[in-house]
Design an enzyme around this catalytic site. Structure first.
Site, PDB file in Angstrom:
ATOM      1  N   ARG A 145      11.472  21.927  20.743  1.00 39.50           N
ATOM      2  CA  ARG A 145      11.888  22.679  19.556  1.00 39.50           C
ATOM      3  C   ARG A 145      10.704  22.878  18.609  1.00 39.50           C
ATOM      4  O   ARG A 145      10.440  23.978  18.122  1.00 39.50           O
ATOM      5  CB  ARG A 145      13.037  21.940  18.857  1.00 39.50           C
TER       6      ARG A 145
ATOM      7  N   LEU B  68       7.993  16.211  12.162  1.00 38.21           N
ATOM      8  CA  LEU B  68       7.412  17.187  13.083  1.00 38.21           C
ATOM      9  C   LEU B  68       6.598  16.483  14.161  1.00 38.21           C
ATOM     10  O   LEU B  68       5.892  15.498  13.890  1.00 38.21           O
ATOM     11  CB  LEU B  68       6.526  18.162  12.310  1.00 38.21           C
TER      12      LEU B  68
ATOM     13  N   HIS C  42       8.144  15.896  -1.820  1.00 42.33           N
ATOM     14  CA  HIS C  42       8.969  14.693  -1.665  1.00 42.33           C
ATOM     15  C   HIS C  42       9.422  14.208  -3.041  1.00 42.33           C
ATOM     16  O   HIS C  42       8.609  14.109  -3.961  1.00 42.33           O
ATOM     17  CB  HIS C  42       8.168  13.589  -0.970  1.00 42.33           C
TER      18      HIS C  42
ATOM     19  N   GLY D  27       2.798  10.349   9.804  1.00 40.60           N
ATOM     20  CA  GLY D  27       3.690   9.328   9.255  1.00 40.60           C
ATOM     21  C   GLY D  27       4.812   9.946   8.430  1.00 40.60           C
ATOM     22  O   GLY D  27       4.949  11.171   8.329  1.00 40.60           O
TER      23      GLY D  27
HETATM   24  C1  GRF Z   1      14.350  18.415  -2.375  1.00 40.35           C
HETATM   25  O1  GRF Z   1      14.704  17.477  -3.334  1.00 40.35           O
HETATM   26  C2  GRF Z   1      13.182  17.940  -1.586  1.00 40.35           C
HETATM   27  O2  GRF Z   1      12.260  17.233  -2.331  1.00 40.35           O
HETATM   28  C3  GRF Z   1      13.860  17.040  -0.602  1.00 40.35           C
HETATM   29  O3  GRF Z   1      15.020  17.741  -0.228  1.00 40.35           O
HETATM   30  C4  GRF Z   1      15.429  18.545  -1.316  1.00 40.35           C
HETATM   31  C5  GRF Z   1      15.575  19.948  -0.839  1.00 40.35           C
HETATM   32  O4  GRF Z   1      16.216  20.772  -1.770  1.00 40.35           O
HETATM   33  N1  GRF Z   1      12.983  16.670   0.476  1.00 40.35           N
HETATM   34  P1  GRF Z   1      16.307  22.339  -1.544  1.00 40.35           P
HETATM   35  O5  GRF Z   1      16.884  22.588  -0.149  1.00 40.35           O
HETATM   36  O6  GRF Z   1      14.938  22.925  -1.665  1.00 40.35           O
HETATM   37  O7  GRF Z   1      17.234  22.841  -2.585  1.00 40.35           O
END
Ligand code: GRF
Length: 200
Positions: free
Chosen positions: A65, A90, A106, A140
C-alpha cells in the site's frame, strides 16, 4: 513546489493548507491520499479541485500500500509530502523515496508525548504548558528532527477534548507556515548535526 497530503480523518489541517498556502508562493497541493475511503479530507480535496484517492490496505500488505502511495505521489511530481492527521506509520521504502521531504504535525511538544493519545496523556500527567510540533518524518514514531513548535498555557481543569480544541488554531497556523517556509527554501537540516533544523 508540488505538495502531496496524506490524511486519515476530518482534514481540518489539510483545509488550512488549502486556504492559506495552496496557489500561493509557488505552492500547489496536487494530490491528497488517505488510508480511509470515508475520510472527510478526501471530500475537502475534491471540493478544492485536487486529485484525491483512498489507499485501503488490501490483503494486509501495508508495504505494498505504502509503495503504491509513493508511486502515485511521485507520478504527480510531488516535492513535499505533508502528513496532516495521517494515522499510519509509513514504510521505510516510502520514506526512502522522499528523503527529508516528509513532514508531520503532532499534537504535543515533542519529544514528550509521541504517538496516539498524546493530548489525553498530557492532561492525565497534569502538564502546565502544551502545544504542537511540526517535524520531519523518520522511521520512528514522531522522532524526526523538529522544524517548529508552538505552545500555550494549559488552563486548570481542562479535559482532553478541550485541550484538543485549544490546539486546533495552533496547528492550523503552524503547518501551512512551515509548508510556506519550505517552499521558500528557508528550512534546512544542519549537515553537521542532522537533528538540528535551521529556519532562516
Ligand atoms: C490533528 O490534531 C493532528 O495533529 C493529529 O490528528 C489530528 C488531525 O486533524 N495527528 P484533522 O484531520 O487535520 O482535522
Amino acid at each position: 513546489m508540488r505538495v502531496g497530503v496524506l490524511a486519515s480523518g476530518d482534514g481540518s489541517n489539510l483545509q488550512a493548507i488549502l486556504d492559506r498556502v495552496h496557489g500561493r508562493e509557488g505552492v500547489e497541493v496536487v494530490a491528497v491520499g488517505s488510508d480511509k475511503p470515508e475520510a472527510r479530507a478526501l471530500e475537502r480535496a475534491r471540493a478544492a479541485g485536487v486529485d484525491a484517492r483512498a489507499f485501503p490496505v488490501e490483503g494486509g500488505d501495508r508495504r505494498a500500500r505504502d509503495l503504491a502511495i509513493a508511486d502515485w505521489l511521485a507520478d504527480a511530481g510531488v516535492d513535499l509530502v505533508v502528513l496532516a492527521g495521517y494515522m499510519q506509520l509509513l514504510d521505510p521504502g516510502f520514506l526512502a523515496r522522499f528523503p527529508q521531504r516528509v513532514i508531520n504535525v503532532h499534537p504535543a511538544l515533542l519529544p514528550a508525548f509521541p504517538g496516539i493519545g498524546s493530548v489525553e496523556q498530557a492532561v492525565a500527567y497534569g502538564v502546565k504548558v502544551f502545544g504542537v510540533t511540526v517535524h520531519f518524518v523518520d522511521e520512528g514514531v514522531d522522532t524526526g528532527p523538529i522544524i517548529a513548535q508552538r505552545a500555550i498555557d494549559v488552563p486548570d481543569g481542562i479535559d482532553g477534548a478541550g485541550l484538543r480544541l485549544a490546539l486546533r488554531p495552533l496547528e492550523h497556523e503552524l503547518l501551512p507556515a512551515v509548508v510556506e517556509l519550505i517552499a521558500r527554501g528557508r528550512v534546512a537540516v544542519d549537515p553537521g548535526n542532522p537533528r538540528h533544523v535551521r529556519v532562516a
